[in-house]
Write a protein that holds these residues in place. Structure first.
Motif, PDB file in Angstrom:
ATOM      1  N   PHE A 140      41.377  41.297   0.400  1.00  0.00           N
ATOM      2  CA  PHE A 140      40.110  41.727  -0.058  1.00  0.00           C
ATOM      3  C   PHE A 140      39.100  40.889   0.970  1.00  0.00           C
ATOM      4  O   PHE A 140      39.244  39.619   1.051  1.00  0.00           O
ATOM      5  CB  PHE A 140      39.884  41.678  -1.266  1.00  0.00           C
ATOM      6  N   HIS A 141      37.710  41.440   0.938  1.00  0.00           N
ATOM      7  CA  HIS A 141      36.692  40.590   1.592  1.00  0.00           C
ATOM      8  C   HIS A 141      36.389  39.499   0.593  1.00  0.00           C
ATOM      9  O   HIS A 141      36.229  38.377   1.045  1.00  0.00           O
ATOM     10  CB  HIS A 141      35.336  41.444   1.526  1.00  0.00           C
ATOM     11  N   GLN A 142      36.721  39.477  -0.562  1.00  0.00           N
ATOM     12  CA  GLN A 142      36.238  38.509  -1.604  1.00  0.00           C
ATOM     13  C   GLN A 142      37.068  37.355  -1.176  1.00  0.00           C
ATOM     14  O   GLN A 142      36.825  36.160  -1.308  1.00  0.00           O
ATOM     15  CB  GLN A 142      36.448  38.973  -3.019  1.00  0.00           C
ATOM     16  N   LEU A 143      38.419  37.326  -1.030  1.00  0.00           N
ATOM     17  CA  LEU A 143      39.418  36.451  -0.687  1.00  0.00           C
ATOM     18  C   LEU A 143      39.042  35.732   0.663  1.00  0.00           C
ATOM     19  O   LEU A 143      39.120  34.573   0.849  1.00  0.00           O
ATOM     20  CB  LEU A 143      40.837  37.265  -0.599  1.00  0.00           C
ATOM     21  N   VAL A 144      38.812  36.434   1.579  1.00  0.00           N
ATOM     22  CA  VAL A 144      38.252  36.091   2.832  1.00  0.00           C
ATOM     23  C   VAL A 144      37.009  35.108   2.939  1.00  0.00           C
ATOM     24  O   VAL A 144      36.986  34.048   3.215  1.00  0.00           O
ATOM     25  CB  VAL A 144      38.167  37.300   3.965  1.00  0.00           C
ATOM     26  N   ILE A 145      36.139  35.623   2.022  1.00  0.00           N
ATOM     27  CA  ILE A 145      34.915  34.676   1.877  1.00  0.00           C
ATOM     28  C   ILE A 145      35.120  33.535   1.073  1.00  0.00           C
ATOM     29  O   ILE A 145      34.904  32.408   1.604  1.00  0.00           O
ATOM     30  CB  ILE A 145      34.118  35.369   0.874  1.00  0.00           C
ATOM     31  N   GLN A 165      42.623  41.583   8.216  1.00  0.00           N
ATOM     32  CA  GLN A 165      42.184  43.011   8.311  1.00  0.00           C
ATOM     33  C   GLN A 165      41.518  43.568   6.904  1.00  0.00           C
ATOM     34  O   GLN A 165      41.969  43.857   6.095  1.00  0.00           O
ATOM     35  CB  GLN A 165      43.227  44.036   8.592  1.00  0.00           C
ATOM     36  N   PRO A 166      40.371  42.471   6.474  1.00  0.00           N
ATOM     37  CA  PRO A 166      39.928  42.729   5.164  1.00  0.00           C
ATOM     38  C   PRO A 166      39.294  43.868   4.848  1.00  0.00           C
ATOM     39  O   PRO A 166      38.896  44.823   5.771  1.00  0.00           O
ATOM     40  CB  PRO A 166      38.542  41.567   5.389  1.00  0.00           C
ATOM     41  N   ILE A 167      39.428  44.104   3.498  1.00  0.00           N
ATOM     42  CA  ILE A 167      39.274  45.735   3.049  1.00  0.00           C
ATOM     43  C   ILE A 167      38.380  45.320   1.530  1.00  0.00           C
ATOM     44  O   ILE A 167      38.531  44.383   0.959  1.00  0.00           O
ATOM     45  CB  ILE A 167      40.466  46.376   2.701  1.00  0.00           C
ATOM     46  N   ALA A 168      37.643  46.259   1.377  1.00  0.00           N
ATOM     47  CA  ALA A 168      36.611  46.418   0.134  1.00  0.00           C
ATOM     48  C   ALA A 168      37.751  46.569  -1.047  1.00  0.00           C
ATOM     49  O   ALA A 168      38.307  47.640  -1.194  1.00  0.00           O
ATOM     50  CB  ALA A 168      35.541  47.451   0.258  1.00  0.00           C
ATOM     51  N   ALA A 169      37.368  45.787  -2.160  1.00  0.00           N
ATOM     52  CA  ALA A 169      38.301  46.097  -3.327  1.00  0.00           C
ATOM     53  C   ALA A 169      37.873  47.359  -3.996  1.00  0.00           C
ATOM     54  O   ALA A 169      38.343  47.951  -4.617  1.00  0.00           O
ATOM     55  CB  ALA A 169      37.828  44.928  -4.118  1.00  0.00           C
ATOM     56  N   ALA A 170      36.470  47.819  -4.000  1.00  0.00           N
ATOM     57  CA  ALA A 170      36.054  49.013  -4.456  1.00  0.00           C
ATOM     58  C   ALA A 170      36.722  50.198  -3.747  1.00  0.00           C
ATOM     59  O   ALA A 170      37.017  51.227  -4.658  1.00  0.00           O
ATOM     60  CB  ALA A 170      34.477  49.290  -4.020  1.00  0.00           C
ATOM     61  N   GLN A 247      31.225  42.794   7.917  1.00  0.00           N
ATOM     62  CA  GLN A 247      29.888  42.359   8.003  1.00  0.00           C
ATOM     63  C   GLN A 247      29.043  43.125   7.208  1.00  0.00           C
ATOM     64  O   GLN A 247      28.066  42.813   6.529  1.00  0.00           O
ATOM     65  CB  GLN A 247      29.446  42.618   9.539  1.00  0.00           C
ATOM     66  N   GLU A 248      29.295  44.227   6.907  1.00  0.00           N
ATOM     67  CA  GLU A 248      28.622  45.044   5.925  1.00  0.00           C
ATOM     68  C   GLU A 248      28.574  44.625   4.327  1.00  0.00           C
ATOM     69  O   GLU A 248      27.777  44.411   3.649  1.00  0.00           O
ATOM     70  CB  GLU A 248      29.118  46.532   5.759  1.00  0.00           C
ATOM     71  N   TYR A 249      29.780  43.982   4.249  1.00  0.00           N
ATOM     72  CA  TYR A 249      30.004  43.480   2.812  1.00  0.00           C
ATOM     73  C   TYR A 249      29.282  42.055   2.657  1.00  0.00           C
ATOM     74  O   TYR A 249      28.713  41.714   1.771  1.00  0.00           O
ATOM     75  CB  TYR A 249      31.867  43.212   2.505  1.00  0.00           C
ATOM     76  N   LEU A 250      29.340  41.425   3.809  1.00  0.00           N
ATOM     77  CA  LEU A 250      28.882  40.080   3.988  1.00  0.00           C
ATOM     78  C   LEU A 250      27.214  40.152   3.708  1.00  0.00           C
ATOM     79  O   LEU A 250      26.702  39.452   2.936  1.00  0.00           O
ATOM     80  CB  LEU A 250      29.020  39.368   5.350  1.00  0.00           C
TER      81      LEU A 250
END
Length: 258
Positions: A140-145, A165-170, A247-250
């Motif tokens: 997930f993006h959150q984990l990468v952050i 290969q991060p993915i959105a939890a949503a 990048q969109e998530y960030l």
């Protein structure tokens, strides 16, 4: 309309599963170790003790499906395997029609302790006699952050020379909600984020976004776990079905109130 129980429904992923189920008009029960209510008024929150068969059976009563998102990040006794076993016992008792489990790409190929518990939990589900569905996803993006935040705290940021290969939890939550309201499907195709990106590059993007000045130095690590990640066993390039980029998530994270 189905009745779906979401274990760990107040967590990062669980909240997204609940949101999609509620929006689709399903009856949703959230089980949680705490009494924290769901952010969705129409979802009922039940505080459970996962060590107590009685509380789980009560929460699962009448469920058409259970989405098992609750986890314990521990490879020791009482961790994810024990938790999943207790969920399965309660699900069998109440006659669940579809046990949906979230897992991780590469759990069967990377000898990380937590991954070993996930693959063992998968096997418990497969051998449980219950109808089941298992989805593996990338990170997930959150984990990468969280990882980047820890790695870039020192003045010299030593960052593993790996790709993710991060993915959105949503988006994963939407997929789990879809699987929960469909027929049991066994092991479904993996789900990965839209891009495979080098961690050092992500670290530089993160530093720029938060205004932290650090020198980023890629490093190689050693051992069987690192070898598995270097080989890309945690990636799903053929199943890049996510659409929200890192990048969109960030960018969205930086715009949101803290």
């Amino acid at each position: 309309m189905s009745t779906v129980v979401v274990t760990g429904g107040t967590g990062t992923l669980g909240r997204e599963v609940v949101r999609h189920l509620v929006e689709d008009g399903h009856d949703v029960v959230v089980t949680s170790r705490s009494a924290t209510p769901s952010v969705w008024d129409s979802a009922r929150t039940v505080q459970v003790d996962y060590r107590s068969p009685g509380t789980l059976r009560t929460a699962f009563e009448g469920a058409d499906a259970i989405v098992h998102c609750a986890t314990r990040v521990s490879g020791r006794r009482g961790g994810d395997v024990d938790l999943t076993g207790r969920v399965l016992d309660a699900a069998r008792h109440t006659g669940c029609g579809n046990l949906v489990y979230i897992s991780i790409v590469g759990v069967d190929r990377i000898p990380l302790r937590y991954y070993r518990t996930k693959i063992e939990a998968e096997r418990l589900i497969e051998d449980s006699g219950l109808p089941w569905t298992i989805l593996r996803t990338t990170q997930f993006h959150q984990l990468v952050i969280r990882l980047l935040n820890a790695l870039t705290r020192p003045p010299l940021a030593l960052v593993p020379d790996l790709s993710v290969q991060p993915i959105a939890a949503a988006e994963v939550g939407a997929r789990l909600a879809e699987l929960a309201t469909a027929r049991p499907a066994g092991r479904v195709p993996d789900m990965g984020g839209p891009e495979i990106l080098a961690v050092p590059d992500l670290a530089r993007r993160y530093l720029e976004a938060i205004g932290r000045h650090r020198l980023v130095r890629p490093i190689r690590l050693f051992g069987s776990v690192y070898k598995g990640f270097r080989a890309g066993h945690h990636l799903a390039p053929a199943n890049a079905s996510g659409t929200i980029t890192f990048q969109e998530y960030l960018n969205a994270r930086m715009r949101s109130p803290r």
